[in-house]
Design an enzyme around this catalytic site. Structure first.
Site, PDB file in Angstrom:
ATOM      1  N   HIS A  79      -6.795  -7.782 -18.274  1.00  0.00           N
ATOM      2  CA  HIS A  79      -6.268  -7.574 -16.894  1.00  0.00           C
ATOM      3  C   HIS A  79      -7.288  -8.002 -15.774  1.00  0.00           C
ATOM      4  CE1 HIS A  79      -3.553  -4.367 -18.833  1.00  0.00           C
ATOM      5  NE2 HIS A  79      -3.490  -5.213 -19.482  1.00  0.00           N
ATOM      6  N   ARG A  84       0.922  -5.915 -12.719  1.00  0.00           N
ATOM      7  CA  ARG A  84       0.187  -5.531 -13.835  1.00  0.00           C
ATOM      8  C   ARG A  84      -0.796  -6.410 -14.032  1.00  0.00           C
ATOM      9  NH1 ARG A  84      -0.035  -6.433 -19.437  1.00  0.00           N
ATOM     10  NH2 ARG A  84      -0.777  -4.531 -20.803  1.00  0.00           N
ATOM     11  N   GLY A 128       3.838  -7.933 -19.046  1.00  0.00           N
ATOM     12  CA  GLY A 128       4.050  -6.556 -19.177  1.00  0.00           C
ATOM     13  C   GLY A 128       3.142  -5.911 -20.391  1.00  0.00           C
ATOM     14  N   GLU A 152       7.586 -10.532 -16.775  1.00  0.00           N
ATOM     15  CA  GLU A 152       8.622 -10.740 -15.561  1.00  0.00           C
ATOM     16  C   GLU A 152       8.133 -12.082 -14.611  1.00  0.00           C
ATOM     17  OE1 GLU A 152       7.548  -7.610 -12.307  1.00  0.00           O
ATOM     18  OE2 GLU A 152       7.780  -6.626 -14.166  1.00  0.00           O
ATOM     19  N   TYR A 172       6.297  -4.634  -6.229  1.00  0.00           N
ATOM     20  CA  TYR A 172       6.900  -5.135  -7.579  1.00  0.00           C
ATOM     21  C   TYR A 172       6.849  -3.963  -8.558  1.00  0.00           C
ATOM     22  CZ  TYR A 172       7.786  -9.350  -4.840  1.00  0.00           C
ATOM     23  OH  TYR A 172       8.101 -10.094  -3.997  1.00  0.00           O
TER      24      TYR A 172
END
Length: 694
Positions: free
Chosen positions: A483, A545, A564, A570, A580
């Site tokens: 991430h 994310r 996700g 998305e 968002y």
């Protein structure tokens, strides 16, 4: 609710005087502004006036409640317990006559630290308060303007205090395997330590959260796994303040095979549904299996040996083969597989000859132009049509001539450190307007302390990276094993550089507009902050994310792609200051009822997605997917994505980066082997040129 410019001006002047007074000595060194940019929730809000406006540091924006509702409230999450000693409220004309300021550890039990029935609006600087809590609430019971068309309206809600806990726990120790089954794994780990106390552990495999336990439990079980599959497990620790540790080392586990050794039956009745000069549509009668078919693979028999050229991920008995050669005979067979990797016998071979003539399909020919044994991440096209690309794990930038295949390492980016996961040397971009004159390369990478954006000059004469020219533009983007985001994209006019960041495996970061994580960032080319950014820092949009795709359409609108967790990816159309939804909302799944959350324009099941790079050519969006091993083609129509098609399903494996090529086609890179371990030179990546048709 109506408001006058005079009232706004008066509020701004009073607020400015209050700030000056505080700076002159009213506020002590411990009196720190805690609330700005933090997550905020309200009992209601108008369309113009969302709760976040009350903590954005800008008196020209405001939160407004629904009209004629008493009581109404707004609270801010400070992220940790603090000793609150001052609250400053900057009211619009619709103020509160009677209200309370309250603190809470959990949003359930509230304690009043200030109460009045004589509120007069304007700027109310409430000093000498005493209370401790993570959440601070203004609870209005009587409005200053009592007619039915009015509610409550706050320009700014500022909480000051001291304390808190900024120190994250230490990384947990190396996990070990307790037990595993074909569909689960139980691991244990040595405890993390913390200056206050560990309250929980998050267990991940390959960047996906799969289990959570409390701070006293040192074992956890992840379920929903596939048999005979390799996973990388690691653990992060959390404390009560929401701080998240750096990760434990990774434990590699291959789940045992199940006791299902029966393969599916062979597919039958393989037949064409369409044939063009560059594509073949196939369908067949579905295989059967004692447990269940999980996918099909399409092979072309070349000199009697099968070469995979397509797939159907899932149980759908059909496939679309793309980028084929005109007037060529393909000898096609199909096999089925199940979750235990049992493979059926092949179908009878079907010979199909593509038609002659030029390509009439959206995607035409594919030509390999380069390769790398390291993870190919960022990629740009230089004015002469050659390519520069980043190698993530070895930290090099490579110059590739796609016409000849010749390549050269032009330099190693300094101060890059990988994360034993997906950090390292990621984004690469050039200014489309000024590169010919300034030769700046804009680079995003993980350092030993953070993720950051830098720029370094490229010398086209020496064909080398001039590392002595490095300028650091943005620092303080938190890092973690996964991430880390990493994509960079200039606006078409060259005025602004946008960057996609990840939440650093701490979902709280995404909703905190003071954090640079879980965001789309926007800066000037020199790293300064544009005056019209919505939160007066680099943040342009939030509630993301892990952003790894950015692209502009012909209207100058910014589209974004993000990963996700376990439900859906998305694609979003980004607007200034937009929220968002992450972590409350994953795509359209979860707690998505908040009217402030902007819905995605398209979602993808993670098994068919895990998409990274995107690009737009002639207002068609192309999305490169890793786990989904495919390229999506989606037509932009208004603010919608239409006519969604899938290409290269399983043909080339995992796809990471897609960029426009100068001839109207696209560059496409794979991400096969070694893309989750930070080990240099253990990948097998290809760079393709894809020509596009109608």
């Amino acid at each position: 609710m109506a408001r006058t410019s005079l009232a706004r001006l008066a509020a701004a002047v009073v607020a400015a005087l209050a700030v000056v007074t505080a700076a002159a000595g009213q506020a002590s060194a411990a009196d720190t502004l805690l609330s700005q940019g933090k997550p905020v929730v309200a009992s209601s809000s108008g369309g113009c006036c969302q709760p976040a406006n009350a903590v954005d540091g800008n008196t020209a924006t405001r939160w407004a409640s629904a009209a004629n509702v008493d009581p109404s409230w707004i609270y801010v999450d400070l992220g940790a317990p603090y000793a609150v000693d001052r609250v400053q409220l900057t009211w619009d004309a619709s103020c509160a006559k009677a209200y309370r300021v309250e603190v809470s550890p959990d949003t359930t039990n509230w304690t009043a630290i200030y109460t009045t029935t004589a509120g007069k609006g304007g700027v109310e600087n409430l000093t000498g308060l005493s209370g401790t809590g993570r959440y601070v609430r203004v609870y209005g019971t009587t409005r200053c303007r009592t007619d039915a068309s009015k509610g409550y309206s706050l320009d700014e809600f500022q909480v000051y205090g001291s304390g808190g806990d900024p120190t994250p726990p230490t990384p947990p120790g190396t996990p070990t395997l307790v037990s595993d089954t074909p569909s689960s794994a139980t691991i244990q780990w040595p405890a993390s330590t913390d200056n206050v106390g560990v309250t929980g552990y998050d267990i991940y495999h390959d960047g996906q959260l799969c289990a959570q336990v409390d701070g006293t439990t040192l074992t956890g079980t992840c379920t929903g796994l596939n048999p005979a599959t390799n996973y990388g497990f690691y653990v992060n620790a959390r404390d009560a303040a929401g701080n998240v540790s750096q990760p434990s080392p990774t434990l590699s586990i291959t789940t045992p095979p199940s006791d299902d050794h029966q393969p599916p039956t062979a597919p039958t009745n393989v037949h064409t549904t369409s044939v063009t000069s560059t594509s073949i549509g196939l369908a067949w009668t579905a295989s059967t299996d004692n447990v269940g078919v999980t996918g099909y693979t399409v092979y072309n028999l070349v000199n009697g040996s099968p070469v995979a050229i397509g797939a159907s991920n899932g149980a759908s008995p059909s496939a679309q083969l793309s980028a084929l050669t005109p007037n060529t005979t393909y000898h096609l067979q199909v096999t089925a597989s199940d979750a235990n990797k049992n493979v059926s016998p092949p179908s009878p071979a079907l010979d199909v000859t593509t038609s002659s003539g030029s390509c009439t399909q959206p995607v035409c020919t594919v030509t390999q132009v380069g390769a790398s044994d390291d993870v190919v991440w960022g990629l740009v096209t230089l004015p002469d049509g050659t390519i520069l690309f980043n190698e993530r794990d070895v930290h090099d930038i490579v110059h590739l001539n796609p016409r000849t295949g010749a390549k050269k390492v032009i330099g190693t980016v300094p101060n890059v450190q990988s994360t034993d996961g997906e950090g390292g040397l990621t984004g690469l971009e050039i200014n489309p307007v000024s590169f010919g004159a300034d030769h700046w390369l804009y680079i995003m990478h993980t350092s030993p302390s953070d993720n950051r954006i830098v720029r370094i000059k490229y010398d086209p004469n020496a064909d080398s990276l001039q590392t002595s020219t490095e300028q650091i533009l943005v620092t303080g983007i938190a890092r973690n094993k996964y991430h880390n985001g990493g994509r960079l994209r200039f606006s078409p006019d060259g005025k602004y550089l946008y960057a996609g960041t990840g939440d650093a495996q701490n979902g709280d970061n995404a909703q905190n507009t003071s954090s640079l994580n879980g965001k789309v960032l926007r800066i000037n080319p020199d790293g300064s902050i544009p005056a019209d950014n919505p939160f007066h820092n680099a943040v342009w949009s939030f509630g993301h994310r892990n952003v790894q795709g950015l692209a502009f359409d012909s209207q100058g609108r910014l589209w974004e792609q993000e990963f996700g967790n376990s439900v859906m990816d998305e694609t979003n159309l980004i607007v200034k200051g937009g929220n968002y939804g992450w972590p409350s909302c994953e795509g359209t799944s979860g707690s998505c009822g908040n009217s402030a959350y902007i819905k995605p324009k398209h979602t993808y099941p993670v098994a068919q997605g895990s998409c990274s790079g995107i690009t737009i050519v002639r207002d068609v969006l192309y999305v490169a997917c890793e786990r989904g091993t495919r390229l999506y083609r989606e037509v932009i129509s208004g603010d919608s994505l239409t006519n969604v098609q899938v290409f290269f399903d399983g043909t080339y494996g995992r796809l990471r980066t897609v960029e426009p090529a100068p001839d109207g086609g696209i560059w496409l890179t794979t991400s096969n082997n070694g893309d989750k371990d930070s080990t240099p030179h253990n990948s097998n990546d290809q760079i393709f040129h894809v020509s596009l048709g109608s």
